[in-house]
Motif scaffolding. Structure first.
Motif, short mmCIF file in Angstrom:
data_model
loop_
_atom_site.label_atom_id
_atom_site.label_comp_id
_atom_site.label_asym_id
_atom_site.label_seq_id
_atom_site.Cartn_x
_atom_site.Cartn_y
_atom_site.Cartn_z
N ILE A 151 -10.08 -11.67 42.95
CA ILE A 151 -10.09 -12.31 44.27
C ILE A 151 -10.67 -13.73 44.23
O ILE A 151 -10.04 -14.66 44.77
N VAL B 37 -15.72 -12.91 53.94
CA VAL B 37 -14.51 -13.72 53.75
C VAL B 37 -13.30 -12.88 54.17
O VAL B 37 -13.22 -11.68 53.88
N GLN C 106 -17.91 -18.01 45.47
CA GLN C 106 -17.59 -17.90 44.04
C GLN C 106 -18.73 -17.24 43.26
O GLN C 106 -19.33 -17.83 42.35
N THR D 76 -18.78 -9.07 43.77
CA THR D 76 -18.81 -7.68 44.23
C THR D 76 -17.50 -7.29 44.91
O THR D 76 -17.17 -6.10 44.96
N CYS E 91 -18.23 -7.86 50.06
CA CYS E 91 -18.41 -9.32 49.99
C CYS E 91 -19.88 -9.67 50.20
O CYS E 91 -20.53 -9.19 51.13
N ILE F 50 -10.51 -11.83 53.21
CA ILE F 50 -9.74 -11.73 51.97
C ILE F 50 -8.31 -11.29 52.26
O ILE F 50 -7.34 -11.83 51.72
FE1 SF4 Z 1 -18.43 -13.38 46.46
FE2 SF4 Z 1 -17.27 -12.58 48.80
FE3 SF4 Z 1 -16.23 -14.65 47.37
FE4 SF4 Z 1 -16.01 -12.15 46.47
S1 SF4 Z 1 -15.07 -12.97 48.36
S2 SF4 Z 1 -16.61 -13.94 45.24
S3 SF4 Z 1 -18.00 -11.25 47.09
S4 SF4 Z 1 -18.24 -14.55 48.40
#
Ligand code: SF4
Length: 477
Positions: free
Chosen positions: A72, A124, A56, A61, A115, A126
């Protein structure tokens, strides 16, 4: 530990204690027997765990790395806490066609590359959490037709590819009536006509189109009339027009022997493999196939050739492995499917036998050269050459802008020296009321960039029509 038992506060440090785990993919022998998607989805426990690896970031980035600026961390946090409905709704509300964008998004080059935990651990996952949430939303009835009360305005969208669909979605959510025109019989553009189903199943596109129809979007398919109608005439029937036709043409390779029987473009083969498997099998079945290029189209083509019964498939790429622009998960999948990669090699000629039939490629080795203007290193030919047996060669060398037909009514619009339509910050062309995005404005671009332009255009059309001071009546009928 079960998901329910894990305290949410663990999420701040989970990335250092929990490895990234992507969803399982079907075994290679299983998946090459069909063209369907190869990845499964997280279950709820896995989704929570993987989302909890996000720290978080106060200035995320990953968001900066997303062409759509998707929020995200918001839906990762909600997922980590087990609030799946809220997470799925946040994702759906934050963009257009998210379940389609997630499937064609090269996340490993975009948000995941940015990330913050990258370098200390795997980023992560994503893309996989996003896939989970999108399917959760549909499975739990959270994706319903989203429309605003009619505002009396009617917009024509020309082109039913990702940009056109996204524009229609955004407009009906603001109360506009929308008619989409496309000369093809199916909506989806390259999502349907050049994207193999192991990347994006037709049923996913059809599900979204069905939703758009239920939102009131009117589709006029197999209808080229709007493309050939002067824009000023269209503006007599519609309050605004959005031009979203794809405008890219595959690059050729003007090497000796390129005219041999057996040398083809990759994109038509992808279309053929997706719509006429018998013809695709007749073309490559039992053959040695070479694919020239290293982008998504090249890897898709190689994997489609495997599924169409090729005896062997080799991808020939002039740079090194680290420079491959294709998605990493697709490259790994291709390797498992026994696609062979020849790096730092470039074809200098196609070899044939009478009567003009391809039998192979003559290649030269390349070596790293100077940095180019785009920041990527050039790879220059060396004196070392070798040959590769090939009965079929597919060119997947990227795209150039497709020239506008000489008789197109769109010739009247102002264009850049490169031939792209000039648009302002609202995506409006030189003709007030006519907007454009995607390939027509950027040159060959990704589906994500087409969706981003469409979103910008929706806001632009709304602002334009809200401030219009002329006396024209709304065109909705
Ligand atoms: Fe930070 Fe990665 Fe979470 Fe994005 S996905 S908020 S860059 S840790």
């Amino acid at each position: 530990m079960s998901a329910d038992a894990r305290p949410a506060s663990d999420a701040r440090h989970a990335w250092s204690q929990l490895a990234r785990q992507d969803p399982a993919r079907r075994s290679a022998p299983d998946r090459i027997a069909d063209f369907l998607e190869i990845y499964g989805f997280y279950d709820e426990v896995a989704a929570r765990e993987q989302a909890s690896r996000c720290v978080q970031c106060p200035e995320p980035t990953c968001v900066a790395g997303c062409p759509l600026g998707t929020n995200i961390p918001e839906w990762l946090a909600l997922t980590a806490e087990g609030h799946f409905s809220a997470a799925a709704q946040a994702l759906q509300a934050g963009g257009n066609l998210p379940e389609i964008c997630a499937r064609v998004c090269p996340a490993d080059h975009l948000c995941e590359a940015e990330c913050v935990i990258n370098g200390q651990a795997q980023p992560v996952s994503i893309w996989a959490v996003e896939q989970f949430l999108n399917e959760y939303a549909f499975a739990h009835g959270l994706v319903q037709p989203d429309v605003a009360p009619p505002n009396g305005r009617h917009v024509a969208v020309i082109g039913a590819g990702p940009g056109g669909l996204a524009c229609a979605d955004g407009l009906v959510r603001r109360g506009y009536a929308v008619t989409i025109f496309d000369h093809r019989p199916q909506p989806g553009g390259l999502l349907v006509y050049a994207t193999p189903e192991f990347h994006l199943q037709r049923s996913i596109v059809e599900r979204r189109v069905d939703l758009l129809r239920r939102q009131g979007v009117n589709f006029r398919l197999a209808d080229a009339e709007a493309e050939h109608t002067p824009l000023t005439l269209l503006l007599e029937d519609f309050d605004a027009v959005y031009l979203a036709l794809g405008a890219k043409q595959p690059r050729t390779l003007d090497a000796p022997g390129h005219e041999l029987d057996g040398v083809h473009q990759a994109v038509p083969f992808l279309l053929q493999a997706g719509t006429d498997s018998a013809a695709a099998k007749a073309l490559v079945g039992g053959k040695h196939v070479a694919v020239i290029g290293g982008g998504d189209t090249a890897i898709d083509c190689a994997r489609a050739a495997v599924r169409s019964g090729a005896d062997s498939v080799a991808v020939v790429y002039r740079r090194d492995e680290a420079s491959l622009p294709a998605m990493r998960r697709d490259i790994d999948a291709a390797l498992e499917e026994e696609v062979r990669f020849l790096f730092q090699a470039f074809p200098i000629s196609f070899i044939g036998r009478p009567p003009g039939v391809l039998t192979g490629l003559q290649l030269v080795r390349t070596e790293p050269g100077p940095l180019g203007a785009d920041g990527r290193r050039w790879f220059v030919p060396t004196a070392t050459s070798f040959s590769l047996v090939a009965d079929v060669a597919f060119l997947a060398l990227g795209f150039d802008p497709a020239p506008l037909p000489a008789d197109s009514p769109w010739q009247a619009l102002a264009r850049t020296p490169q031939g792209a339509f000039q648009v302002d910050a609202r995506q409006m062309t030189s003709l007030p009321g006519v907007f454009a995005g995607g390939d027509l404005v950027r040159g060959p671009c990704t589906a994500l960039h087409a969706v981003r332009d469409a979103r910008q255009a929706v806001a632009g059309i709304d602002a334009f029509l809200a401030t219009r001071t002329d006396s024209s009546e709304p065109k909705e009928r």
